[in-house]
Enzyme design. Structure first.
Site, PDB file in Angstrom:
ATOM      1  N   HIS A 207       0.837  -1.207   0.000  1.00 19.58           N
ATOM      2  CA  HIS A 207       0.000   0.000   0.000  1.00 19.58           C
ATOM      3  C   HIS A 207       0.875   1.262   0.000  1.00 19.58           C
ATOM      4  O   HIS A 207       0.695   2.166  -0.819  1.00 19.58           O
ATOM      5  CB  HIS A 207      -0.917  -0.022   1.240  1.00 19.58           C
ATOM      6  CG  HIS A 207      -1.811   1.177   1.344  1.00 19.58           C
ATOM      7  ND1 HIS A 207      -3.091   1.186   0.850  1.00 19.58           N
ATOM      8  CD2 HIS A 207      -1.589   2.408   1.869  1.00 19.58           C
ATOM      9  CE1 HIS A 207      -3.629   2.378   1.079  1.00 19.58           C
ATOM     10  NE2 HIS A 207      -2.738   3.126   1.694  1.00 19.58           N
ATOM     11  N   GLU A 208       1.846   1.306   0.925  1.00 14.92           N
ATOM     12  CA  GLU A 208       2.719   2.490   1.017  1.00 14.92           C
ATOM     13  C   GLU A 208       3.605   2.615  -0.224  1.00 14.92           C
ATOM     14  O   GLU A 208       3.865   3.721  -0.699  1.00 14.92           O
ATOM     15  CB  GLU A 208       3.588   2.424   2.282  1.00 14.92           C
ATOM     16  CG  GLU A 208       2.811   2.446   3.586  1.00 14.92           C
ATOM     17  CD  GLU A 208       1.867   3.630   3.720  1.00 14.92           C
ATOM     18  OE1 GLU A 208       2.129   4.684   3.096  1.00 14.92           O
ATOM     19  OE2 GLU A 208       0.847   3.501   4.419  1.00 14.92           O
ATOM     20  N   HIS A 211       1.751   4.439  -2.939  1.00 17.53           N
ATOM     21  CA  HIS A 211       1.820   5.917  -2.802  1.00 17.53           C
ATOM     22  C   HIS A 211       3.165   6.427  -3.305  1.00 17.53           C
ATOM     23  O   HIS A 211       3.248   7.420  -4.034  1.00 17.53           O
ATOM     24  CB  HIS A 211       1.675   6.321  -1.329  1.00 17.53           C
ATOM     25  CG  HIS A 211       0.313   6.115  -0.752  1.00 17.53           C
ATOM     26  ND1 HIS A 211      -0.828   6.593  -1.350  1.00 17.53           N
ATOM     27  CD2 HIS A 211      -0.078   5.512   0.408  1.00 17.53           C
ATOM     28  CE1 HIS A 211      -1.866   6.276  -0.596  1.00 17.53           C
ATOM     29  NE2 HIS A 211      -1.447   5.607   0.467  1.00 17.53           N
TER      30      HIS A 211
END
Length: 274
Positions: A207-208, A211
């Protein structure tokens, strides 16, 4: 100190009293002391405690506050041209001040103290690390450039937090890693001690990374500075970006870039975990 004259300091809330007339008499005493010691500087902190717009409240307390404000206004009107008393006041709420306070002859010079730029942050850091032994790898300019949006109080907290971390590790000097740990703690919150499963760690990491990758490849978005999957504060992981604080205006491309970066984590999860 620099002006070489007496300096009197009082907080606006110290004038206020429940009993009728006490606040006004304190104002008279304060200004009398200032005039007797002139030339001097008189500083009233948190002027909004007494200087709020009149007529807004009903009943005892606010009426007494209004009398106190009236006394300040009449005292400042009473200065003769030869009385060398300069009155300075500070507030975080200029929007609630009574318009009569801001008229010529009263507080008619306004200085907005904004958050410092990186040059200001560097000078503030030098002050707060004056008495602290720093390691050879500590570059204050680099730290100042990264700490965008921090005020003087935040930077003081940063220096103290780094010193605490160094002393916990029984170090004789504050190293670069201590400042980095301190900034993580201040910007992202304290580390949570919970044990994460491998599955949660993996999902958080993807997820990170989503980004970060979108941020890296979007020319208009802010570039990523740090990615972490250590749970801190209320987050399971975080990707920090370095905004360009020199840039005052943002175009549509910038905001579209921000939206794309925000959705990057969700896109990565969909790609990896369907």
């Amino acid at each position: 100190g620099e002006a070489g004259v007496p300096f009197f300091s009082i907080s606006g809330s110290e004038f206020i009293q429940m009993f009728v007339g006490v606040g006004a008499s304190r104002v008279r005493d304060m200004f009398k002391t200032a005039k007797d010691a002139s030339p001097c500087l008189l500083f009233i902190d948190e002027i909004d405690a007494v200087g709020r717009m009149r007529g807004a409240g009903v009943g005892g307390g606010s009426d007494e506050r209004e009398q106190t404000l009236n006394q300040i206004l009449s005292e400042m009107d009473g200065f003769q041209p030869n009385e060398s008393v300069i009155v300075i006041a500070a507030t975080n709420r200029p929007d609630v001040l009574d318009s009569a306070l801001l008229r010529p002859g009263r507080f008619d010079r306004h200085v907005t103290v904004d958050r410092p730029t990186w040059q200001g942050r560097l000078e503030i850091l030098k002050v707060h690390t004056r008495n602290k032994p720093l390691g050879d790898d500590v570059n204050l300019e680099e730290i100042a450039r990264k700490m965008i949006g921090m005020t003087g109080a935040d930077l003081r907290n940063l220096a103290n937090e780094a010193a605490l971390i160094a002393s916990r590790d029984s170090q004789s000097r504050i190293e670069r890693k201590d400042f980095e740990n301190a900034s993580d703690r201040i910007l992202m919150g304290p580390k949570r001690d919970e044990v994460l499963t491998e599955d949660v760690k993996r999902r958080t990491a993807y997820h990170e990374a989503g980004h970060a990758i979108v941020g890296w490849y979007m020319p208009e978005a802010d570039p990523p500075q740090k990615v972490s999957i250590i749970p801190r504060g209320r987050t399971g992981g975080v990707t920090m970006f370095t905004p360009d604080e020199e840039r005052m205006h943002h175009g549509l491309d910038y905001f579209k870039g921000q939206l794309a970066v925000a959705m990057g984590g969700r896109a990565a999860e969909r790609l990896m975990f369907s």
